[in-house]
Motif scaffolding. Structure first.
Motif, PDB file in Angstrom:
ATOM      1  N   GLY A 117       4.634  -0.842   6.201  1.00  0.00           N
ATOM      2  CA  GLY A 117       3.745   0.387   6.161  1.00  0.00           C
ATOM      3  C   GLY A 117       2.564   0.392   5.133  1.00  0.00           C
ATOM      4  O   GLY A 117       1.847  -0.450   4.702  1.00  0.00           O
ATOM      5  N   ILE A 118       1.432   1.024   6.079  1.00  0.00           N
ATOM      6  CA  ILE A 118       0.293   1.913   5.098  1.00  0.00           C
ATOM      7  C   ILE A 118      -0.345   2.919   4.909  1.00  0.00           C
ATOM      8  O   ILE A 118       0.699   4.097   5.064  1.00  0.00           O
ATOM      9  CB  ILE A 118      -1.004   1.673   6.328  1.00  0.00           C
ATOM     10  CG1 ILE A 118      -1.006   2.228   7.212  1.00  0.00           C
ATOM     11  CG2 ILE A 118      -0.280   0.038   6.764  1.00  0.00           C
ATOM     12  CD1 ILE A 118      -1.600   2.375   7.978  1.00  0.00           C
ATOM     13  N   LEU A 119      -1.112   3.594   3.838  1.00  0.00           N
ATOM     14  CA  LEU A 119      -0.885   4.216   3.068  1.00  0.00           C
ATOM     15  C   LEU A 119      -2.344   5.791   4.371  1.00  0.00           C
ATOM     16  O   LEU A 119      -3.189   4.589   4.334  1.00  0.00           O
ATOM     17  CB  LEU A 119      -2.351   4.407   1.592  1.00  0.00           C
ATOM     18  CG  LEU A 119      -2.538   5.472   0.896  1.00  0.00           C
ATOM     19  CD1 LEU A 119      -1.476   6.893   0.856  1.00  0.00           C
ATOM     20  CD2 LEU A 119      -3.235   5.366  -0.162  1.00  0.00           C
ATOM     21  N   VAL A 120      -2.349   6.340   4.886  1.00  0.00           N
ATOM     22  CA  VAL A 120      -3.294   7.145   5.234  1.00  0.00           C
ATOM     23  C   VAL A 120      -3.768   9.102   4.501  1.00  0.00           C
ATOM     24  O   VAL A 120      -2.850   9.041   4.588  1.00  0.00           O
ATOM     25  CB  VAL A 120      -3.031   7.959   6.658  1.00  0.00           C
ATOM     26  CG1 VAL A 120      -3.951   8.717   7.045  1.00  0.00           C
ATOM     27  CG2 VAL A 120      -2.371   5.860   7.149  1.00  0.00           C
ATOM     28  N   LYS A 121      -4.654   8.964   4.916  1.00  0.00           N
ATOM     29  CA  LYS A 121      -4.527  10.507   3.802  1.00  0.00           C
ATOM     30  C   LYS A 121      -5.393  11.205   4.928  1.00  0.00           C
ATOM     31  O   LYS A 121      -6.643  10.869   5.334  1.00  0.00           O
ATOM     32  CB  LYS A 121      -5.847  10.394   2.648  1.00  0.00           C
ATOM     33  CG  LYS A 121      -6.402  11.776   2.176  1.00  0.00           C
ATOM     34  CD  LYS A 121      -7.038  11.229   1.165  1.00  0.00           C
ATOM     35  CE  LYS A 121      -7.598  12.519  -0.081  1.00  0.00           C
ATOM     36  NZ  LYS A 121      -8.335  12.336  -1.084  1.00  0.00           N
ATOM     37  N   ASN A 122      -4.812  12.396   5.371  1.00  0.00           N
ATOM     38  CA  ASN A 122      -5.178  13.683   6.386  1.00  0.00           C
ATOM     39  C   ASN A 122      -5.581  14.734   5.244  1.00  0.00           C
ATOM     40  O   ASN A 122      -4.394  15.481   4.739  1.00  0.00           O
ATOM     41  CB  ASN A 122      -4.385  13.951   7.297  1.00  0.00           C
ATOM     42  CG  ASN A 122      -3.799  12.388   8.150  1.00  0.00           C
ATOM     43  OD1 ASN A 122      -4.387  12.336   8.469  1.00  0.00           O
ATOM     44  ND2 ASN A 122      -2.355  12.908   8.204  1.00  0.00           N
ATOM     45  N   GLY A 123      -7.085  14.387   5.117  1.00  0.00           N
ATOM     46  CA  GLY A 123      -7.115  16.045   4.209  1.00  0.00           C
ATOM     47  C   GLY A 123      -7.383  16.013   3.045  1.00  0.00           C
ATOM     48  O   GLY A 123      -7.409  14.290   2.289  1.00  0.00           O
ATOM     49  N   GLU A 124      -6.392  16.719   2.288  1.00  0.00           N
ATOM     50  CA  GLU A 124      -5.931  16.639   0.610  1.00  0.00           C
ATOM     51  C   GLU A 124      -4.283  16.195   1.058  1.00  0.00           C
ATOM     52  O   GLU A 124      -4.451  15.691  -0.721  1.00  0.00           O
ATOM     53  CB  GLU A 124      -5.818  18.151   0.006  1.00  0.00           C
ATOM     54  CG  GLU A 124      -7.006  18.737   0.287  1.00  0.00           C
ATOM     55  CD  GLU A 124      -7.871  17.873  -0.315  1.00  0.00           C
ATOM     56  OE1 GLU A 124      -7.161  17.337  -2.277  1.00  0.00           O
ATOM     57  OE2 GLU A 124      -9.122  18.013  -0.701  1.00  0.00           O
ATOM     58  N   THR A 138      -0.454  10.575   3.340  1.00  0.00           N
ATOM     59  CA  THR A 138       0.989   9.755   4.163  1.00  0.00           C
ATOM     60  C   THR A 138       1.436   8.538   4.290  1.00  0.00           C
ATOM     61  O   THR A 138       0.054   7.498   4.601  1.00  0.00           O
ATOM     62  CB  THR A 138       0.432  10.367   5.466  1.00  0.00           C
ATOM     63  OG1 THR A 138       0.598  11.527   5.736  1.00  0.00           O
ATOM     64  CG2 THR A 138       2.230  10.127   6.666  1.00  0.00           C
ATOM     65  N   HIS A 139       2.601   8.653   4.137  1.00  0.00           N
ATOM     66  CA  HIS A 139       3.225   7.282   4.276  1.00  0.00           C
ATOM     67  C   HIS A 139       3.529   6.674   5.861  1.00  0.00           C
ATOM     68  O   HIS A 139       4.086   6.803   6.400  1.00  0.00           O
ATOM     69  CB  HIS A 139       4.130   6.491   3.826  1.00  0.00           C
ATOM     70  CG  HIS A 139       4.854   5.788   3.734  1.00  0.00           C
ATOM     71  ND1 HIS A 139       6.193   4.780   3.366  1.00  0.00           N
ATOM     72  CD2 HIS A 139       4.027   3.583   3.280  1.00  0.00           C
ATOM     73  CE1 HIS A 139       6.808   3.610   3.077  1.00  0.00           C
ATOM     74  NE2 HIS A 139       5.551   3.231   4.020  1.00  0.00           N
ATOM     75  N   LYS A 140       2.273   5.644   6.271  1.00  0.00           N
ATOM     76  CA  LYS A 140       2.991   5.416   8.046  1.00  0.00           C
ATOM     77  C   LYS A 140       3.261   4.692   8.299  1.00  0.00           C
ATOM     78  O   LYS A 140       3.412   3.101   7.865  1.00  0.00           O
ATOM     79  CB  LYS A 140       1.364   5.587   8.938  1.00  0.00           C
ATOM     80  CG  LYS A 140       1.487   5.460   9.807  1.00  0.00           C
ATOM     81  CD  LYS A 140       0.215   5.989  10.786  1.00  0.00           C
ATOM     82  CE  LYS A 140       0.473   6.497  12.581  1.00  0.00           C
ATOM     83  NZ  LYS A 140      -0.941   6.505  12.723  1.00  0.00           N
ATOM     84  N   THR A 141       4.199   4.016   8.788  1.00  0.00           N
ATOM     85  CA  THR A 141       5.651   3.107   9.181  1.00  0.00           C
ATOM     86  C   THR A 141       5.668   3.074  10.631  1.00  0.00           C
ATOM     87  O   THR A 141       5.798   4.505  11.702  1.00  0.00           O
ATOM     88  CB  THR A 141       6.446   3.022   8.609  1.00  0.00           C
ATOM     89  OG1 THR A 141       7.522   4.134   8.605  1.00  0.00           O
ATOM     90  CG2 THR A 141       6.625   2.414   7.118  1.00  0.00           C
ATOM     91  N   ASP A 142       5.311   2.006  11.677  1.00  0.00           N
ATOM     92  CA  ASP A 142       5.512   2.119  12.920  1.00  0.00           C
ATOM     93  C   ASP A 142       4.380   2.945  13.218  1.00  0.00           C
ATOM     94  O   ASP A 142       3.055   3.576  13.187  1.00  0.00           O
ATOM     95  CB  ASP A 142       6.429   2.522  13.032  1.00  0.00           C
ATOM     96  CG  ASP A 142       7.347   0.909  13.281  1.00  0.00           C
ATOM     97  OD1 ASP A 142       7.174  -0.593  13.470  1.00  0.00           O
ATOM     98  OD2 ASP A 142       8.471   1.116  12.785  1.00  0.00           O
ATOM     99  N   GLU A 143       4.613   4.600  13.961  1.00  0.00           N
ATOM    100  CA  GLU A 143       4.158   5.321  14.964  1.00  0.00           C
ATOM    101  C   GLU A 143       4.707   6.371  13.381  1.00  0.00           C
ATOM    102  O   GLU A 143       4.210   7.645  14.322  1.00  0.00           O
ATOM    103  CB  GLU A 143       4.264   5.645  16.459  1.00  0.00           C
ATOM    104  CG  GLU A 143       4.183   4.820  16.871  1.00  0.00           C
ATOM    105  CD  GLU A 143       1.928   4.522  16.960  1.00  0.00           C
ATOM    106  OE1 GLU A 143       2.169   5.781  17.310  1.00  0.00           O
ATOM    107  OE2 GLU A 143       1.740   2.976  16.901  1.00  0.00           O
ATOM    108  N   LYS A 144       5.397   6.581  12.680  1.00  0.00           N
ATOM    109  CA  LYS A 144       5.996   7.563  12.172  1.00  0.00           C
ATOM    110  C   LYS A 144       5.608   7.513  10.428  1.00  0.00           C
ATOM    111  O   LYS A 144       4.757   7.197  10.406  1.00  0.00           O
ATOM    112  CB  LYS A 144       7.329   7.380  11.652  1.00  0.00           C
ATOM    113  CG  LYS A 144       8.598   7.233  12.864  1.00  0.00           C
ATOM    114  CD  LYS A 144      10.010   7.646  12.606  1.00  0.00           C
ATOM    115  CE  LYS A 144      10.793   7.020  13.911  1.00  0.00           C
ATOM    116  NZ  LYS A 144      12.085   6.523  13.405  1.00  0.00           N
ATOM    117  N   GLY A 145       4.960   9.253  10.320  1.00  0.00           N
ATOM    118  CA  GLY A 145       4.623   9.035   9.312  1.00  0.00           C
ATOM    119  C   GLY A 145       5.532   9.985   7.931  1.00  0.00           C
ATOM    120  O   GLY A 145       5.645  11.563   8.564  1.00  0.00           O
ATOM    121  N   ILE A 146       4.676  10.008   6.767  1.00  0.00           N
ATOM    122  CA  ILE A 146       6.497  10.508   6.083  1.00  0.00           C
ATOM    123  C   ILE A 146       5.283  11.193   4.841  1.00  0.00           C
ATOM    124  O   ILE A 146       4.924  10.225   4.025  1.00  0.00           O
ATOM    125  CB  ILE A 146       7.500   9.358   5.066  1.00  0.00           C
ATOM    126  CG1 ILE A 146       8.001   9.563   6.476  1.00  0.00           C
ATOM    127  CG2 ILE A 146       7.988  10.928   4.543  1.00  0.00           C
ATOM    128  CD1 ILE A 146       9.237   9.025   6.157  1.00  0.00           C
TER     129      ILE A 146
END
Length: 134
Positions: A25-32, A35-43
């Motif tokens: 997966g990849i690292l995504v930042k939403n505002g503050e 999120t750890h995003k794998t496939d279409e899921k984010g945790i």
């Protein structure tokens, strides 16, 4: 160049070993929030700095891997086309007719003239002279 190519290949191998230990997966930042995003899921992982660090490291390694692959391709292409044959090696590929000639025949006339030209010699400290030249 060969040593640089070996260095790049070694670093690339180490990157592949390390990438195998990092999470998918990849690292995504939403505002503050991270999120750890794998496939279409984010945790959400904002409270997990270790995972954030691992995903950041993974991103760096993937970009570095692309750079190394490009550099390896360039160096491999260059070294396969680069021919750095010495003058003596080149002359040794000639027919015996040419090989039997003095090597000075193959040099530009200015080189021969330069080697025969007289010059002012330094007479100071002649006892320290250790190299003989003609």
């Amino acid at each position: 160049m060969i040593s640089q190519l070996n260095k790049y290949n070694k670093e690339l191998k180490n990157i592949h070993v390390e990438l195998d230990t990092l999470p998918l997966g990849i690292l995504v930042k939403n505002g503050e929030f991270y999120t750890h995003k794998t496939d279409e899921k984010g945790i959400g992982i904002t409270n997990n700095p270790q995972l954030i660090q691992q995903l950041a490291r993974k991103k760096y390694l993937l970009i570095r891997e692309k750079q190394l692959l490009a550099n390896i391709k360039i160096l491999t292409n260059f070294t396969s086309k680069h021919n750095n044959t010495s003058p003596q090696e080149l002359i040794s590929t000639f027919t015996k007719t040419y090989q039997s000639l003095p090597t000075s025949y193959f040099h530009h006339p200015s080189v021969t003239e330069w080697s025969k030209a007289s010059y002012n010699k330094n007479t100071l400290y002649s006892e320290n002279l250790i190299y003989q030249s003609t």
